[in-house]
Scaffold this motif. Structure first.
Motif, PDB file in Angstrom:
ATOM      1  N   THR A  23      18.775  40.161 -74.033  1.00  0.00           N
ATOM      2  CA  THR A  23      18.019  41.173 -74.765  1.00  0.00           C
ATOM      3  C   THR A  23      16.584  40.722 -75.001  1.00  0.00           C
ATOM      4  N   ALA A  24      16.398  39.445 -75.281  1.00  0.00           N
ATOM      5  CA  ALA A  24      15.042  38.922 -75.482  1.00  0.00           C
ATOM      6  C   ALA A  24      14.217  39.063 -74.201  1.00  0.00           C
ATOM      7  N   GLN A  25      14.830  38.838 -73.071  1.00  0.00           N
ATOM      8  CA  GLN A  25      14.124  39.004 -71.794  1.00  0.00           C
ATOM      9  C   GLN A  25      13.836  40.476 -71.524  1.00  0.00           C
ATOM     10  N   LEU A  26      14.735  41.351 -71.915  1.00  0.00           N
ATOM     11  CA  LEU A  26      14.606  42.779 -71.658  1.00  0.00           C
ATOM     12  C   LEU A  26      13.580  43.433 -72.575  1.00  0.00           C
ATOM     13  N   PHE A  27      13.319  42.830 -73.714  1.00  0.00           N
ATOM     14  CA  PHE A  27      12.453  43.446 -74.715  1.00  0.00           C
ATOM     15  C   PHE A  27      11.039  43.685 -74.198  1.00  0.00           C
ATOM     16  N   ALA A  28      10.535  42.837 -73.340  1.00  0.00           N
ATOM     17  CA  ALA A  28       9.161  42.978 -72.843  1.00  0.00           C
ATOM     18  C   ALA A  28       9.005  44.204 -71.942  1.00  0.00           C
ATOM     19  N   SER A  29      10.016  44.496 -71.148  1.00  0.00           N
ATOM     20  CA  SER A  29       9.883  45.588 -70.189  1.00  0.00           C
ATOM     21  C   SER A  29      10.468  46.913 -70.691  1.00  0.00           C
ATOM     22  N   ARG A  30      11.589  46.865 -71.402  1.00  0.00           N
ATOM     23  CA  ARG A  30      12.253  48.095 -71.846  1.00  0.00           C
ATOM     24  C   ARG A  30      12.750  47.938 -73.280  1.00  0.00           C
ATOM     25  N   PRO A  31      11.877  48.149 -74.255  1.00  0.00           N
ATOM     26  CA  PRO A  31      12.272  47.918 -75.649  1.00  0.00           C
ATOM     27  C   PRO A  31      13.386  48.836 -76.144  1.00  0.00           C
ATOM     28  N   ALA A  32      13.435  50.066 -75.675  1.00  0.00           N
ATOM     29  CA  ALA A  32      14.496  50.980 -76.125  1.00  0.00           C
ATOM     30  C   ALA A  32      15.860  50.493 -75.650  1.00  0.00           C
ATOM     31  N   ALA A  33      15.941  50.012 -74.431  1.00  0.00           N
ATOM     32  CA  ALA A  33      17.199  49.479 -73.907  1.00  0.00           C
ATOM     33  C   ALA A  33      17.599  48.214 -74.668  1.00  0.00           C
ATOM     34  N   ILE A  47      16.931  47.495 -77.779  1.00  0.00           N
ATOM     35  CA  ILE A  47      17.448  47.899 -79.088  1.00  0.00           C
ATOM     36  C   ILE A  47      18.870  48.440 -78.949  1.00  0.00           C
ATOM     37  N   GLY A  48      19.124  49.193 -77.907  1.00  0.00           N
ATOM     38  CA  GLY A  48      20.475  49.703 -77.659  1.00  0.00           C
ATOM     39  C   GLY A  48      21.478  48.583 -77.435  1.00  0.00           C
ATOM     40  N   TRP A  49      21.109  47.580 -76.639  1.00  0.00           N
ATOM     41  CA  TRP A  49      21.995  46.440 -76.396  1.00  0.00           C
ATOM     42  C   TRP A  49      22.214  45.638 -77.668  1.00  0.00           C
ATOM     43  N   THR A  50      21.179  45.539 -78.511  1.00  0.00           N
ATOM     44  CA  THR A  50      21.323  44.827 -79.774  1.00  0.00           C
ATOM     45  C   THR A  50      22.332  45.531 -80.674  1.00  0.00           C
ATOM     46  N   LEU A  51      22.234  46.849 -80.766  1.00  0.00           N
ATOM     47  CA  LEU A  51      23.197  47.610 -81.564  1.00  0.00           C
ATOM     48  C   LEU A  51      24.612  47.473 -81.012  1.00  0.00           C
ATOM     49  N   LEU A  52      24.735  47.455 -79.697  1.00  0.00           N
ATOM     50  CA  LEU A  52      26.044  47.278 -79.074  1.00  0.00           C
ATOM     51  C   LEU A  52      26.621  45.896 -79.392  1.00  0.00           C
ATOM     52  N   ARG A  53      25.777  44.862 -79.338  1.00  0.00           N
ATOM     53  CA  ARG A  53      26.223  43.508 -79.672  1.00  0.00           C
ATOM     54  C   ARG A  53      26.697  43.423 -81.121  1.00  0.00           C
ATOM     55  N   PHE A  54      25.907  43.998 -82.051  1.00  0.00           N
ATOM     56  CA  PHE A  54      26.301  43.988 -83.456  1.00  0.00           C
ATOM     57  C   PHE A  54      27.597  44.752 -83.660  1.00  0.00           C
TER      58      PHE A  54
END
Length: 94
Positions: free
Chosen positions: A38-48, A50-57
């Motif tokens: 998710t940290a790697q993805l945040f630079a290119s696609r922040p909405a995705a 955030i979605g993965w973070t919510l899924l992890r939680f």
């Protein structure tokens, strides 16, 4: 219905606690690997991200909630497994 931990025979309690430790380790490994991705993805696609973070939680909360229904000791074993998974995942991320 999940059987109560207190009503299990002694051999089953030990097996159950080891199973919860392994479950926690597996969920923790998936969770902390997901943090890195998710940290790697945040630079290119922040909405995705955030979605993965919510899924992890949600995954972590769901597993710990179901484990808590069995009692305090299985919950503590699962939480210990999650804590034990963190150094391995963080070492791999470096």
């Amino acid at each position: 219905m999940i059987p109560a931990f207190d009503h299990l025979p002694l051999w089953a309690k030990l097996f159950d606690l080891l199973l919860h430790l392994a479950l926690g380790f597996g969920v923790g490994r998936v969770y902390f690997d997901g943090v890195w991705r998710t940290a790697q993805l945040f630079a290119s696609r922040p909405a995705a991200a955030i979605g993965w973070t919510l899924l992890r939680f949600g995954l972590l909360a769901g597993v710990l909630t179901v484990t808590a229904l069995e009692g305090a000791l299985p919950l503590l074993c699962a939480a210990l497994g999650i804590v034990l998974a963190r150094p391995g995942a963080m070492r791999r991320a470096q």
